[in-house]
Scaffold this active site. Structure first.
Site, mmCIF file in Angstrom:
data_model
loop_
_atom_site.group_PDB
_atom_site.id
_atom_site.type_symbol
_atom_site.label_atom_id
_atom_site.label_comp_id
_atom_site.label_asym_id
_atom_site.label_seq_id
_atom_site.Cartn_x
_atom_site.Cartn_y
_atom_site.Cartn_z
ATOM 1 N N ARG A 153 6.705 86.740 44.123
ATOM 2 C CA ARG A 153 5.329 86.945 44.215
ATOM 3 C C ARG A 153 4.677 86.672 45.498
ATOM 4 O O ARG A 153 3.586 87.139 45.553
ATOM 5 C CB ARG A 153 4.679 86.003 43.147
ATOM 6 C CG ARG A 153 4.684 86.473 41.659
ATOM 7 C CD ARG A 153 3.493 87.546 41.574
ATOM 8 N NE ARG A 153 3.689 88.362 40.045
ATOM 9 C CZ ARG A 153 3.408 88.006 38.873
ATOM 10 N NH1 ARG A 153 2.534 86.874 38.765
ATOM 11 N NH2 ARG A 153 3.768 88.768 38.154
ATOM 12 N N LYS A 181 -1.118 75.381 20.482
ATOM 13 C CA LYS A 181 0.239 75.672 20.952
ATOM 14 C C LYS A 181 1.088 74.664 20.046
ATOM 15 O O LYS A 181 0.809 73.652 19.767
ATOM 16 C CB LYS A 181 0.563 75.162 22.270
ATOM 17 C CG LYS A 181 1.808 76.034 23.265
ATOM 18 C CD LYS A 181 1.797 76.059 24.699
ATOM 19 C CE LYS A 181 2.961 76.267 25.029
ATOM 20 N NZ LYS A 181 2.966 76.624 26.556
ATOM 21 N N GLU A 184 1.392 81.646 42.847
ATOM 22 C CA GLU A 184 2.253 81.452 43.684
ATOM 23 C C GLU A 184 1.768 82.192 45.137
ATOM 24 O O GLU A 184 2.092 81.582 46.225
ATOM 25 C CB GLU A 184 3.732 82.392 43.423
ATOM 26 C CG GLU A 184 4.669 81.718 42.142
ATOM 27 C CD GLU A 184 3.843 81.932 40.936
ATOM 28 O OE1 GLU A 184 2.855 82.888 40.781
ATOM 29 O OE2 GLU A 184 4.491 81.378 40.098
HETATM 30 C C1 LIG Z 1 4.860 84.320 37.942
HETATM 31 C C2 LIG Z 1 5.267 83.069 36.998
HETATM 32 N N1 LIG Z 1 5.203 81.875 37.377
HETATM 33 C C3 LIG Z 1 5.777 80.873 36.584
HETATM 34 C C4 LIG Z 1 5.977 81.253 35.489
HETATM 35 C C5 LIG Z 1 6.645 80.132 34.417
HETATM 36 N N2 LIG Z 1 5.826 80.212 33.139
HETATM 37 C C6 LIG Z 1 6.244 80.724 32.116
HETATM 38 S S1 LIG Z 1 5.298 80.414 30.728
HETATM 39 C C7 LIG Z 1 3.970 79.547 31.643
HETATM 40 C C8 LIG Z 1 2.756 79.055 31.154
HETATM 41 C C9 LIG Z 1 2.052 80.338 30.380
HETATM 42 O O1 LIG Z 1 0.635 79.599 29.981
HETATM 43 P P1 LIG Z 1 0.081 80.729 28.963
HETATM 44 O O2 LIG Z 1 -0.024 82.070 29.540
HETATM 45 O O3 LIG Z 1 -1.354 79.991 28.543
HETATM 46 O O4 LIG Z 1 0.990 80.786 27.549
HETATM 47 P P2 LIG Z 1 1.277 79.623 26.477
HETATM 48 O O5 LIG Z 1 2.730 79.109 26.973
HETATM 49 O O6 LIG Z 1 0.150 78.508 26.574
HETATM 50 O O7 LIG Z 1 1.097 80.423 25.178
HETATM 51 C C10 LIG Z 1 4.536 79.474 32.964
HETATM 52 C C11 LIG Z 1 3.820 78.657 33.909
HETATM 53 C C12 LIG Z 1 6.091 82.657 34.870
HETATM 54 N N3 LIG Z 1 6.875 83.125 34.101
HETATM 55 N N4 LIG Z 1 5.817 83.483 35.983
#
Ligand SMILES: Cc1ncc(C[n+]2csc(CCOP(=O)(O)OP(=O)(O)O)c2C)c(N)n1
Length: 638
Positions: free
Chosen positions: A405, A288, A377
């Site tokens: 959710r 990242k 969630e």
């Molecule tokens: C249902 C839900 N919960 C929380 C989030 C907040 N959120 C956005 S990106 C993220 C992290 C995602 O991690 P990953 O899928 O590994 O992607 P990366 O950012 O590491 O590329 C979170 C928790 C969301 N978008 N949707």
């Protein structure tokens, strides 16, 4: 300021242009794309590290597949900036996340390349599987369907549900697992550890490429040879990984891990995978923030840093000459520690938002009492319910939009059993630049209709603290406290904790002409309006109702007897919200008063600053003042 793209990127107006290039040129395209993202985000803001991490993957996917005929679904979509830039939106990219500009997430009505609208995580495999099954049904057997999902998003229940279905659906689906070991904060859970085990198995990694080469050759001898080869491959993987491969157990063919920054190998692998039918998963390792040293080093900070100096890495912050009010989330975080120090029953729960909710303050201070449960969630709610059955008092902090959710769990697991779970709904109301997928518009309506649930909202920091304290007291039952993104209004916010009688509002000022009833932080707009009108000799009543459920009926009886005109103001949907609750009270008690409800209309409200959107919906101070003047001028209709 318009950012100039590099030489090759300037020629790419659609992936078809990209596919005209030689494979050797893809490295340069990737470098130019990465630079273009850095240049833009440093000036205009937005998500950063995630898009940098998938630059090579983005180029390789659009090069290897025939998008948009082949359907590419990005999970969450915060990592899709490179995708937007390659798919005809480069020249508009400076408007990304700006009012009336491009959306920060893929959106179906923005481009045919955005095959599915996203924002909430863990939806991509289900959506891509739906597309794959539809193609199968329509006989479009040459069509490819790809879900790109992060290791963070893979912790969400929906992703597992979709894998479980896809394994037996036999549709043409490729899941690309973008594994960077990060969610917004470091990823958590057993799956993360499992992925690390695969990644670090040296023997497996050494043999992996050889297996791949052998398979490539065997596949040429027809489907039966391919079947045998795949069995051999699974057996080798299973024995080398000392356990059966999770994905293979779910009837996916597992490939990888591959270096997600090696553009040439990645392109070759993706092209090969096109020829392998059925469900398959490609495990890609990426970093990242790749290519921007500071973002690689502090990945949480650079998830969405705001604007910054791309040379020095200094993140720009507005400088103030006097102390500013804190963010509501920080008041929550610090107050949690304070409450938990006094009451050993209090626990903290967040689904993957430790820094976004500021629960990280408690996680650092009391690691055994505060939990990040992953992007889960539903689990966060029922896990909290479980804690509550044992006499503990969980504070489950979930952004209003993500709480959607966990709705069945709120009803079935918490409210029907009248358990003492406190839901702190952060980012309630408009989320701002993230747009409609992230606006927290519905919680007042969806929480208000559930038996046993208390629904409250603080107008300032002190009220938030008092509501949290009240909710932590014994036998309160399910208790919602909603508050917005951003700052409150009290620089001196560490006020003594006081119990509030549930279902009581506050009189901000008594008046004559008309009453304004507000719910939550937006009550501060009404304070401004009252001050302004007072100077003109117009005194209106203002009541901070604090609770949408139970309503302060004593106060409401007085208001409906005293005033002919009432305005309700909320930063939530008008359908079924706080204003509706007041109308129900009025009808149930047969009052006949002119009521005007201000709030969020029944429409999809796009992205923009909170202030701008409040203005557009007519409940910023200007909108409230306008409504007051209109009502005062109108004769009373009875
Ligand atoms: C249902 C839900 N919960 C929380 C989030 C907040 N959120 C956005 S990106 C993220 C992290 C995602 O991690 P990953 O899928 O590994 O992607 P990366 O950012 O590491 O590329 C979170 C928790 C969301 N978008 N949707």
């Amino acid at each position: 300021m318009i950012i100039q793209p590099g030489e090759l990127l300037a020629q790419i107006h659609s992936p078809a242009d990209l596919r005209e290039l030689d494979q050797e040129q893809l490295l340069q395209v990737s470098q130019e794309l990465r630079q273009f993202i850095i240049d833009n985000v440093s000036i205009y803001g937005g998500h950063f590290g995630a898009s940098l991490g998938v630059v090579e993957l983005t180029v390789a996917l659009h090069y290897a597949f025939n998008t948009p005929y082949d359907q590419l679904v990005w999970d969450v979509g915060h990592q899709a900036y490179g995708h937007k830039i390659l798919t005809g939106r480069r020249e508009l990219f400076h408007t990304n996340r700006k009012y009336q500009g491009l959306s920060g997430f893929p959106k179906r009505n923005e481009s045919p390349f955005d095959s599915f609208g996203v924002g909430h995580s863990s939806t991509s495999i289900s959506a891509a599987l739906g597309m794959a099954v539809a193609s199968q049904y329509k006989g479009e057997n040459d069509r490819q369907h790809i879900a790109v999902i992060g290791d963070g998003a893979m912790t969400g229940g929906m992703a597992f549900e979709a894998l479980n279905h896809a394994g037996v659906a036999n549709a043409n689906l490729l899941v690309v697992l973008n594994d960077n070991c990060m969610s917004i904060d470091p990823n958590v859970g057993a799956l993360k550890e499992y992925l690390t085990d695969i990644t670090t198995s040296r023997t497996y990694n050494k043999l992996r490429d050889e297996i791949w080469n052998v398979l490539g050759k065997i596949s040429k001898f027809g489907p039966n040879a391919q079947y045998i080869a795949s069995k051999v491959e699974s057996a080798i993987k299973a024995s080398l990984l000392k356990q059966s491969n999770l994905f293979e157990s779910l009837k996916f063919r597992y490939f990888g891990p591959v270096d997600g920054h090696d553009i040439h190998h990645l392109t070759a692998v993706l092209k090969d995978l096109k020829n392998i039918p059925g469900p398959k998963i490609l495990h890609c390792l990426t970093v990242k923030g790749k290519g921007f040293a500071l973002a690689e080093k502090d990945q949480t900070k650079w998830h969405a840093p705001g604007t910054f100096d791309k040379i020095t890495g200094e993140i720009y912050r507005v400088q103030y000459d006097k102390p500013q009010p804190p963010k509501y989330q920080d008041v929550f975080g610090h107050t949690m520690v304070e409450l938990a120090q006094q009451n050993d029953k209090i626990m903290g729960v967040t689904p993957a938002m430790p820094s976004g909710s500021s629960l990280n303050i408690m996680m650092a201070a009391m690691p055994s009492r505060a939990f990040d449960v992953g992007i889960a969630e539903q689990h966060a709610v029922t896990f909290s319910a479980g804690l509550a059955t044992q006499g503990l008092v969980p504070f489950c902090n979930i952004y209003s939009t993500f709480m959607q959710r966990g709705y069945d769990q709120v009803i079935h697991d918490v409210c029907l059993q009248n358990l003492n779970v406190v839901f702190c709904l952060d980012r309630a109301g408009f989320a701002g630049d993230d747009g409609p997928t992230h606006h927290g518009n519905y919680d007042i309506a969806y929480m208000r209709c559930i038996p046993n649930m208390v629904v409250s909202a603080p107008m300032n920091e002190s009220e938030l603290r008092n509501l949290m304290y009240t909710a932590s007291l014994p036998d309160q039952g399910p208790f919602t406290i909603r508050y917005p993104r951003g700052q409150g209004v009290m620089p001196e916010w560490r006020t003594p904790l006081k119990q509030i009688e549930v279902g009581t509002g506050r009189v901000i000022q008594e008046g004559e002409e008309l009453a304004i009833l507000t719910f939550g932080h937006i009550g501060n707009y009404a304070v401004e309006v009252c001050k302004k009108l007072k100077k003109e000799g117009v005194t209106i009543g203002h009541y901070d109702m604090r609770f949408a459920k139970p309503l302060d009926e004593r106060l409401l009886h007085r208001i409906f007897q005293q005033y002919d005109k009432v305005i309700t103001v909320e930063d939530g949907c008008l359908q079924g919200g706080f204003g509706s609750a007041v109308l129900e009270f009025m009808v149930d008690h047969q009052y006949q008063v002119q009521v005007k409800r201000l709030g969020i209309p029944d429409a999809v409200i796009e992205h923009g600053s909170q202030q701008q959107l409040h203005h557009d919906c007519g409940f910023d101070s200007e909108g409230i003042e306008r409504t007051v003047r209109e009502l005062i001028l109108q004769p009373v209709k009875v």
